[in-house]
Scaffold this motif. Sequence first.
Motif, mmCIF file in Angstrom:
data_model
loop_
_atom_site.group_PDB
_atom_site.id
_atom_site.type_symbol
_atom_site.label_atom_id
_atom_site.label_comp_id
_atom_site.label_asym_id
_atom_site.label_seq_id
_atom_site.Cartn_x
_atom_site.Cartn_y
_atom_site.Cartn_z
ATOM 1 N N UNK A 126 -4.870 8.106 -7.301
ATOM 2 C CA UNK A 126 -4.624 7.931 -5.873
ATOM 3 C C UNK A 126 -5.937 7.705 -5.129
ATOM 4 N N UNK A 127 -5.803 7.303 -3.876
ATOM 5 C CA UNK A 127 -6.962 7.111 -3.014
ATOM 6 C C UNK A 127 -6.621 7.636 -1.628
ATOM 7 N N UNK A 128 -7.487 8.456 -1.053
ATOM 8 C CA UNK A 128 -7.288 8.984 0.287
ATOM 9 C C UNK A 128 -8.119 8.202 1.290
ATOM 10 N N UNK A 140 13.304 12.772 4.980
ATOM 11 C CA UNK A 140 13.235 13.827 3.968
ATOM 12 C C UNK A 140 11.810 14.286 3.687
ATOM 13 N N UNK A 141 10.830 13.700 4.354
ATOM 14 C CA UNK A 141 9.427 14.061 4.169
ATOM 15 C C UNK A 141 9.221 15.525 4.570
ATOM 16 N N UNK A 142 8.546 16.312 3.716
ATOM 17 C CA UNK A 142 8.346 17.736 3.973
ATOM 18 C C UNK A 142 7.084 17.969 4.803
ATOM 19 N N UNK A 143 7.111 19.020 5.628
ATOM 20 C CA UNK A 143 6.005 19.333 6.538
ATOM 21 C C UNK A 143 5.369 20.664 6.145
ATOM 22 N N UNK A 144 4.031 20.690 6.118
ATOM 23 C CA UNK A 144 3.275 21.893 5.768
ATOM 24 C C UNK A 144 2.172 22.127 6.792
ATOM 25 N N UNK A 145 1.733 23.371 6.893
ATOM 26 C CA UNK A 145 0.527 23.733 7.639
ATOM 27 C C UNK A 145 -0.531 24.118 6.616
ATOM 28 N N UNK A 146 -1.764 23.709 6.858
ATOM 29 C CA UNK A 146 -2.859 24.049 5.950
ATOM 30 C C UNK A 146 -3.919 24.829 6.711
ATOM 31 N N UNK A 147 -4.262 26.002 6.212
ATOM 32 C CA UNK A 147 -5.351 26.779 6.796
ATOM 33 C C UNK A 147 -6.667 26.106 6.432
ATOM 34 N N UNK A 148 -7.377 25.632 7.444
ATOM 35 C CA UNK A 148 -8.609 24.887 7.195
ATOM 36 C C UNK A 148 -8.358 23.398 7.300
ATOM 37 N N UNK A 149 -9.056 22.631 6.484
ATOM 38 C CA UNK A 149 -8.966 21.176 6.532
ATOM 39 C C UNK A 149 -7.719 20.690 5.809
ATOM 40 N N UNK A 150 -6.865 19.980 6.524
ATOM 41 C CA UNK A 150 -5.601 19.527 5.940
ATOM 42 C C UNK A 150 -5.812 18.515 4.824
ATOM 43 N N UNK A 151 -6.817 17.661 4.974
ATOM 44 C CA UNK A 151 -7.027 16.619 3.963
ATOM 45 C C UNK A 151 -7.404 17.208 2.599
ATOM 46 N N UNK A 152 -7.909 18.452 2.595
ATOM 47 C CA UNK A 152 -8.262 19.082 1.318
ATOM 48 C C UNK A 152 -7.026 19.358 0.474
ATOM 49 N N UNK A 154 0.855 -1.190 0.000
ATOM 50 C CA UNK A 154 0.000 0.000 0.000
ATOM 51 C C UNK A 154 0.888 1.235 0.000
ATOM 52 N N UNK A 155 1.482 1.541 -1.154
ATOM 53 C CA UNK A 155 2.442 2.640 -1.236
ATOM 54 C C UNK A 155 1.756 3.957 -0.879
ATOM 55 N N UNK A 156 2.257 4.581 0.179
ATOM 56 C CA UNK A 156 1.665 5.808 0.701
ATOM 57 C C UNK A 156 2.637 6.967 0.495
ATOM 58 N N UNK A 157 2.157 8.066 -0.072
ATOM 59 C CA UNK A 157 3.045 9.171 -0.426
ATOM 60 C C UNK A 157 2.730 10.460 0.328
ATOM 61 N N UNK A 158 1.674 10.469 1.131
ATOM 62 C CA UNK A 158 1.335 11.683 1.863
ATOM 63 C C UNK A 158 0.424 11.400 3.037
ATOM 64 N N UNK A 159 0.422 12.305 4.008
ATOM 65 C CA UNK A 159 -0.448 12.181 5.168
ATOM 66 C C UNK A 159 -0.952 13.562 5.564
ATOM 67 N N UNK A 160 -2.173 13.613 6.091
ATOM 68 C CA UNK A 160 -2.769 14.865 6.566
ATOM 69 C C UNK A 160 -3.403 14.614 7.927
ATOM 70 N N UNK A 161 -3.289 15.589 8.827
ATOM 71 C CA UNK A 161 -3.819 15.442 10.179
ATOM 72 C C UNK A 161 -4.798 16.570 10.468
ATOM 73 N N UNK A 162 -6.024 16.187 10.855
ATOM 74 C CA UNK A 162 -7.072 17.154 11.187
ATOM 75 C C UNK A 162 -7.624 16.867 12.577
#
Length: 404
Positions: free
Chosen positions: A95-97, A156-168, A36-44
């Motif tokens: 992809x599939x979330x 090496x995974x990059x970290x971001x902040x998202x204003x609002x819902x991260x999964x969007x 299950x190759x996973x390339x990203x994650x979001x936390x809300x």
Amino acid sequence: MNQKWLKLRTPWICGIFAILILLTGCWSRREIEDLGITIGAAVDIGEETKLEQEIEQQGGDYSKKNVLTLTYQMVQPGQSGGVAGKGGGGGGKQYRNISVTGDSLYEVTREIALTKDRPIFGQHYKVIVISDKVARAFNMRMFFDFFIREQEFRPSCLVFICTGEARSALDQKDKSEFPSLRLRSITNNQYRSSRILPPVSLTKLLPEINSSSSFLLQNVITAEGEVKFAGAAVIYGKTGKLIGFLNEEDLESINWMTAKVKGGVLKSYDSHTGQPILYEITSMKSKIRPHIEGNRISFDVEIESDGRLGEQWENGNGFDNRFIRRVEEETVKQVRKRIDKMLHRIQKEYRADVIGLDQYVRIYYPRTWEKIKKDWDDKFANASIRYRVKVKIKEFGTTSIKVH
């Protein structure tokens, strides 16, 4: 004869046995189709999905609190060949979330193994996106403990902040691309814009968290299936929480002060005509020197940039040296105006050294630094920062004509 033959052939025999051992195959290999190759994650902030609610109604629940929702972006079966680039073949979704809610990031990750035949395989993680609500509620030190401990998360995974819902931020209109890869790729556009924060990976984040230093994370906003890099989130060192945001011009000013600019443009207005002038950056450097006299801390910053006249709305002669000098002066005025605004915000409103001036104090005054490092943000808020900006236009775009 037999002994002599055996003596001569012994190295060959040993070599053959060594080759046979090495050719026995990988005992722990796993077929790529089974991963299950996973390339990203979001936390809300925790909010169960409709699917989770229906599963619980059928008796598929366990002891937990709905504190956080973790969303994983997984490559669709048969599309893994596109992970290194844009996307796989065909016009379908690549992809599939998958979202799972609970009070333990480790536990919800393992929960996916109960519903999917291909559990999470995180050796290809590209990005982690965190909702601003989560960043305000949780100390980053405790929050990133999971991501740092988890062996499958790449440093090496990059970290971001998202204003609002991260999964969007992990979804988009164009289904032929991977949103996680798109976010990572946008960070490579620093040569086109000075309003992009240098990429922050888990590796770079760990020292900042451990030293309780204030720092910035790239902020992402979403609208109608599109994303944009919009300023930066301010993480306060003492609490490890999000305390506010810097807009795009503030972030640009910090990049100017630290010379972390590879390119971009800066717009000013001609004081004679009111018409816009565009200065394009070709190179930049800065020199920062701290000074400590008793309880007084100050910094001298010298910023120098070379560039070209990118655009003008002036009817006069753009090759005239007097006009060029005026453009340089207007550009310097605009830079100083933005830096003044930025310094007021981070020193008086946030009281957080997100520029990284603490590193210069640590290098130049190591003994003093050991005494003040615990209260550095407060010391920074009262420090005097003097700066000088020098801009030089050396060419006129594609004409490459040097100014004498």
